[in-house]
Motif scaffolding. Structure first.
Motif, mmCIF file in Angstrom:
data_model
loop_
_atom_site.group_PDB
_atom_site.id
_atom_site.type_symbol
_atom_site.label_atom_id
_atom_site.label_comp_id
_atom_site.label_asym_id
_atom_site.label_seq_id
_atom_site.Cartn_x
_atom_site.Cartn_y
_atom_site.Cartn_z
ATOM 1 N N LYS A 14 -4.021 -2.017 9.456
ATOM 2 C CA LYS A 14 -4.698 -2.402 8.175
ATOM 3 C C LYS A 14 -5.117 -3.736 8.122
ATOM 4 O O LYS A 14 -4.283 -4.497 7.400
ATOM 5 C CB LYS A 14 -3.630 -1.783 7.087
ATOM 6 C CG LYS A 14 -3.408 -0.334 7.241
ATOM 7 C CD LYS A 14 -4.558 0.501 6.734
ATOM 8 C CE LYS A 14 -4.128 2.223 7.177
ATOM 9 N NZ LYS A 14 -5.440 2.867 7.100
ATOM 10 N N ARG B 193 0.991 -1.179 -0.066
ATOM 11 C CA ARG B 193 0.085 -0.220 -0.025
ATOM 12 C C ARG B 193 0.749 1.072 0.145
ATOM 13 O O ARG B 193 2.223 1.299 0.210
ATOM 14 C CB ARG B 193 -0.926 0.094 1.313
ATOM 15 C CG ARG B 193 -0.435 0.120 2.550
ATOM 16 C CD ARG B 193 -1.146 -0.041 3.783
ATOM 17 N NE ARG B 193 -1.755 1.387 4.023
ATOM 18 C CZ ARG B 193 -1.067 2.087 5.053
ATOM 19 N NH1 ARG B 193 -0.150 1.938 5.684
ATOM 20 N NH2 ARG B 193 -1.825 3.666 5.317
ATOM 21 N N ASP C 74 -7.478 -2.601 2.059
ATOM 22 C CA ASP C 74 -6.606 -1.901 2.445
ATOM 23 C C ASP C 74 -5.452 -1.952 1.531
ATOM 24 O O ASP C 74 -4.332 -1.119 1.562
ATOM 25 C CB ASP C 74 -6.116 -1.959 4.055
ATOM 26 C CG ASP C 74 -7.296 -1.510 4.883
ATOM 27 O OD1 ASP C 74 -8.032 -0.683 4.300
ATOM 28 O OD2 ASP C 74 -7.301 -1.943 6.040
ATOM 29 N N TRP C 75 -5.332 -3.026 0.979
ATOM 30 C CA TRP C 75 -3.830 -3.483 0.295
ATOM 31 C C TRP C 75 -4.169 -3.643 -1.233
ATOM 32 O O TRP C 75 -5.018 -4.119 -1.741
ATOM 33 C CB TRP C 75 -3.578 -4.845 0.976
ATOM 34 C CG TRP C 75 -3.189 -4.577 2.557
ATOM 35 C CD1 TRP C 75 -4.080 -4.839 3.320
ATOM 36 C CD2 TRP C 75 -1.989 -4.041 2.976
ATOM 37 N NE1 TRP C 75 -3.419 -4.555 4.498
ATOM 38 C CE2 TRP C 75 -2.033 -4.010 4.522
ATOM 39 C CE3 TRP C 75 -0.857 -3.590 2.381
ATOM 40 C CZ2 TRP C 75 -1.074 -3.503 5.204
ATOM 41 C CZ3 TRP C 75 0.002 -3.116 3.337
ATOM 42 C CH2 TRP C 75 -0.063 -2.953 4.628
ATOM 43 N N CYS D 273 0.736 -0.247 9.314
ATOM 44 C CA CYS D 273 0.584 -1.292 8.461
ATOM 45 C C CYS D 273 0.409 -2.498 9.054
ATOM 46 O O CYS D 273 -0.660 -3.207 8.579
ATOM 47 C CB CYS D 273 1.746 -1.172 7.337
ATOM 48 S SG CYS D 273 1.796 -0.076 6.287
#
Ligand code: SF4
Ligand code: FES
Length: 391
Positions: A283, A240, A288-289, A279
């Motif tokens: 997340k 990300r 989110d990724w 991270c």
């Protein structure tokens, strides 16, 4: 014109390799790869000053160099000994080295609780692998093992000092990756322990990396504890856009859920790029990724169990012998399975799921057996050891 650097020739287990001056025997062996590479429990390439603590990487130097071909009198730690030109090293080919490694493993296990069945690190524990590959079958230790209470080091990390092998990696990681180290090894000798200064929580932005560098289950991720066994999860490489770190991570998925986020590790089990706490701990949604694809898992690892990439399936004979008819399904296992129930969000639960979670109360959580506090539950002292010899 730049002068050409002179390379040193070093022979390890009869294989010769050329390396730059200043290279350690361990790094030279890693250049060769395979069985020749000594195990390493405390050395970590990216952590300055690491190595020289655990002695698992012992090798014999049969000839010091071309200039002085005398053997070294004792076995040496390969992570801390630099190669010389013409050096001859014995690792797997010398029974004395293998014997010394067995003794080191036995020593590391003196106080280790052997609680792999309930330990979150099981399946990716360096000590577990080391004892399978280089350890003895039994122990000669007859005394009580030392045990400690568990400590929550801030909101994300739990310390099980009972499992710690005092490798110092987490201390170097906190020192070199964060602004302010708040933990270290206190006391000396068999009283040594990892501790925080007056129980300060470790909440620095990059402190989560101590979990990844810990070779055993002494530092665990509180957001993942007891959520799953690592070999039931599927690792995926993802990234990300993160303003704090490279954002390149490994997601450990169960179905569509992200149960854990870690840094990516290389073939030596070392982190490629350290990641930030955001991270790692915050997340936990697949959205989110950006998913890159499945992680290449070494077949040697138990994590590869159930991951069948590139496998050729044997032909199915059932329809053939049944005259083209398909076998009748008694039931569809996916309809009955509790995995992937959309209403149960394991990654969002603050503790382990229980029977109740899957039977009508998707938010209910159980208590971690090893989170029982002093005086409550089966383990009176509040220690997490399952060893009958410990209190
Ligand atoms: S807690 Fe883990 S990383 Fe830290 S010294 Fe102990 S074994 Fe090493
Ligand atoms: S890895 Fe060399 S002493 Fe620990």
């Amino acid at each position: 014109m730049s002068e050409e650097k002179k390379l040193f020739k070093v022979t390890i287990d009869n294989i010769t390799v050329e390396v730059e001056p200043g290279t350690t025997i361990l790094q030279a062996a890693r250049k060769i790869g395979g069985e020749v590479v000594p195990p390493a429990m405390c050395y970590y390439t990216s952590l300055k000053g690491s190595g020289g603590k655990c002695r698992t990487c012992l090798v014999r130097v049969a000839a010091g160099s071309t200039a002085d071909p005398r053997p070294m009198p004792k076995l040496v730690a390969s992570c801390r000994t630099n190669v010389m030109d013409g050096m001859v090293v014995e690792s797997m080919t010398n029974p004395a080295v293998l014997d010394a490694r067995k003794a080191v493993v036995e020593f590391l296990l003196i106080n280790h609780p052997l609680d792999c069945p309930v330990c979150d690190q099981a399946g990716e524990c360096d000590l577990q692998d080391l004892s399978y590959e280089h350890g003895r079958e039994g122990t000669r230790y007859e005394f009580k093992r030392r045990t400690f209470e568990r400590h929550d080091l801030g909101p994300y990390i739990q310390l099980h000092m009972t499992r710690c092998i005092l490798c110092f990696r987490c201390v170097f990681a906190a020192d070199q990756l964060t602004n302010k180290r708040q933990h270290g090894i206190l006391d000396r000798g068999d009283h040594s322990e990892i501790a925080t200064y007056i129980e300060k929580s470790l909440d620095n932005d990059f402190i989560g990396n101590v979990i990844d560098v810990c070779p055993v289950g002494a530092l665990t991720d509180r957001t993942f504890r007891f959520k799953n066994r690592v070999w039931f999860t599927k690792p995926l490489d993802a990234h990300r856009d993160c303003p704090k770190c490279s954002g390149k991570v490994r997601l450990w998925m169960r179905g569509d859920e992200v149960l854990r986020v870690t840094a990516r590790k290389d073939q030596w089990g070392e982190v490629e790029e350290y990641i930030c706490n955001e991270c790692r701990f915050e997340k936990k949604k697949a959205s989110d990724w950006i998913i890159e694809g499945p992680t290449k898992v070494n077949r040697h690892s138990v994590i590869s169990a159930g991951h069948y990439e590139g496998v050729v399936k044997p032909p199915e004979f059932l329809p053939e012998v049944m005259g083209g008819r398909k076998p009748k399904l008694v039931f569809d296992i996916h309809e009955l399975s509790d995995v992937n129930r959309p209403e149960v969000d394991l990654s969002q639960l603050p503790g382990p799921a229980t029977n109740k979670t899957f039977n009508g109360d998707p938010h209910s959580v159980g208590q971690n057996v090893t989170d029982v506090k002093i005086g409550i539950g089966p383990n009176e002292k509040g220690t997490d050891s399952t060893n009958p010899n410990t209190p």
